[in-house]
Scaffold this motif. Structure first.
Motif, short mmCIF file in Angstrom:
data_model
loop_
_atom_site.label_atom_id
_atom_site.label_comp_id
_atom_site.label_asym_id
_atom_site.label_seq_id
_atom_site.Cartn_x
_atom_site.Cartn_y
_atom_site.Cartn_z
N LYS A 79 0.80 -1.22 0.00
CA LYS A 79 0.00 0.00 0.00
C LYS A 79 0.84 1.27 0.00
CE LYS A 79 -0.70 0.64 4.98
NZ LYS A 79 -1.72 0.90 6.00
N ARG A 80 2.08 1.22 0.46
CA ARG A 80 2.93 2.40 0.44
C ARG A 80 4.05 2.24 -0.59
NH1 ARG A 80 4.66 5.47 5.58
NH2 ARG A 80 5.42 6.60 3.78
N ASN A 81 3.82 1.32 -1.55
CA ASN A 81 4.79 1.08 -2.60
C ASN A 81 6.16 0.64 -2.07
OD1 ASN A 81 3.14 1.56 -4.81
ND2 ASN A 81 3.54 3.76 -4.77
N GLN A 124 4.75 -2.06 10.48
CA GLN A 124 4.12 -1.27 11.54
C GLN A 124 4.48 0.21 11.41
OE1 GLN A 124 1.83 -2.83 13.44
NE2 GLN A 124 2.44 -4.55 12.12
N LEU A 125 5.74 0.49 11.12
CA LEU A 125 6.18 1.86 10.95
C LEU A 125 5.52 2.53 9.75
CD1 LEU A 125 10.00 1.44 11.70
CD2 LEU A 125 8.35 2.71 13.11
N SER A 126 5.29 1.75 8.69
CA SER A 126 4.66 2.31 7.49
C SER A 126 3.22 2.71 7.76
CB SER A 126 4.72 1.31 6.35
OG SER A 126 3.86 0.21 6.58
N HIS A 171 10.50 5.83 2.31
CA HIS A 171 10.46 4.40 2.62
C HIS A 171 11.79 3.90 3.17
CE1 HIS A 171 7.26 4.39 -0.78
NE2 HIS A 171 6.71 4.62 0.39
N LEU A 172 12.89 4.43 2.62
CA LEU A 172 14.20 3.99 3.06
C LEU A 172 14.45 4.34 4.52
CD1 LEU A 172 16.49 2.45 1.70
CD2 LEU A 172 17.61 4.63 1.24
#
Length: 317
Positions: free
Chosen positions: A4-6, A213-215, A224-225
């Protein structure tokens, strides 16, 4: 990992293998050179009886630096660089097993668990003889009275760094072979497997779990990195804490020449109690934090740089 967040996972078939291996060697060597002093400190803390030498990680760092200089923090480093071979074997096995397991399951946790454990099994079969020698070298200097093998004095005072390093390595290898034969180079193999297979098998699922979980918690514009760089040390600290008792046993078996994992564990408990099982944990976490960050950022970047040219424009980060 969730899409979902690529946060896309680049798989083995997407990679340009020539780029992957050449860049991988550089990344692994850089990582090992960065954290090696804390690997040495962890080993000395785990082998010492009680607090006979050092009171903790920082105390050990200061005392070694003062008594032995920067060279003392890198004892055994040159021979330890041969673990670059096991590092490449680890990466290859991890990616190939992930690809194989994906034929039977789409669960990223399962793929990471099986691939991490398998990769560690292959890597440790290569690493253990190198570890046995490098750990004996790590214990020279202030910790030499705690190990079975001592360097010849002429080796210690030799002036050429290159000759000293490999002269010491040859000296230790000859002593190990004379005392234990070829089997001596695989002393602690079972203990190493009981330490690093669970550690690796736990690291990857925890890494993906924390990243997921963080995303969910982070703002949508959070890189993302960055999420992956935070998840890596969290996974390393968790896995290191769980597996540290066996790591202490592994170090003592290999350095002190013990033959029984169970007896070593019992003696450790009898002599130092439950706290003995935490020896070297802080140094291990300290060394695993930059390692994890470099692995995550380096490995993810490595895979992106190693993408096959025709796939570069199909991946968005």
């Amino acid at each position: 990992m969730q899409q979902k967040r690529n946060i896309r996972i680049i798989e083995w078939e997407d990679l340009d293998k020539r780029k992957f291996y050449s860049l991988g060697v550089f990344m692994t060597l850089t990582t090992r050179a960065t954290v090696y002093p804390f690997t040495l400190i962890r080993t000395r803390l785990q082998i010492q009886k009680g607090k006979s030498l050092y009171n903790g990680t920082f105390d050990a760092f200061c005392k070694i630096l003062k008594a032995e200089g920067m060279q003392g923090l890198y004892r055994g480093f040159m021979v330890n660089t041969f673990t670059l071979i096991s590092g490449q074997a680890y990466i290859t096995t991890y990616e190939l097993v992930r690809k194989y397991v994906s034929q039977y399951s789409s669960s990223n946790t399962l793929k990471s668990l099986v691939a991490g454990g398998s990769a560690s099994l292959v890597a440790q079969s290569i690493t253990v003889p190198i570890d046995v020698v490098s750990q004996q070298l790590m214990m020279q200097g202030q910790g030499e009275h705690l190990t079975r093998f001592k360097l010849k004095s002429k080796m210690v005072v030799a002036t050429s760094k290159h000759k000293v390093t490999f002269g010491q390595t040859k000296d230790i290898m000859v002593q190990i072979f004379a005392a234990d034969g070829f089997r001596g180079f695989y002393r602690g193999y079972v203990a190493s497997l009981l330490t690093y297979i669970p550690n690796s098998a736990l690291w990857w699922p925890f890494y993906h779990f924390y990243a997921e979980q963080l995303s969910r918690l982070a703002p949508s514009n959070c890189p993302h990195l960055l999420l992956q760089a935070v998840a890596g040390p969290m996974a390393a600290a968790t896995a290191s804490t769980i597996t540290n008792p066996m790591d202490v046993v592994r170090a003592r078996v290999q350095v002190e020449g013990r033959s029984s994992v169970i007896e070593t564990f019992k003696q450790l408990l009898a002599e130092e109690g439950m706290w003995g099982l935490t020896k070297g944990l802080s140094a291990r976490i300290i060394s695993s934090t930059p390692t994890s960050i470099l692995i995550v950022i380096g490995y993810e970047t490595l895979k992106r740089l190693s993408l096959r040219p025709e796939l570069v424009h199909t991946r968005h980060w």
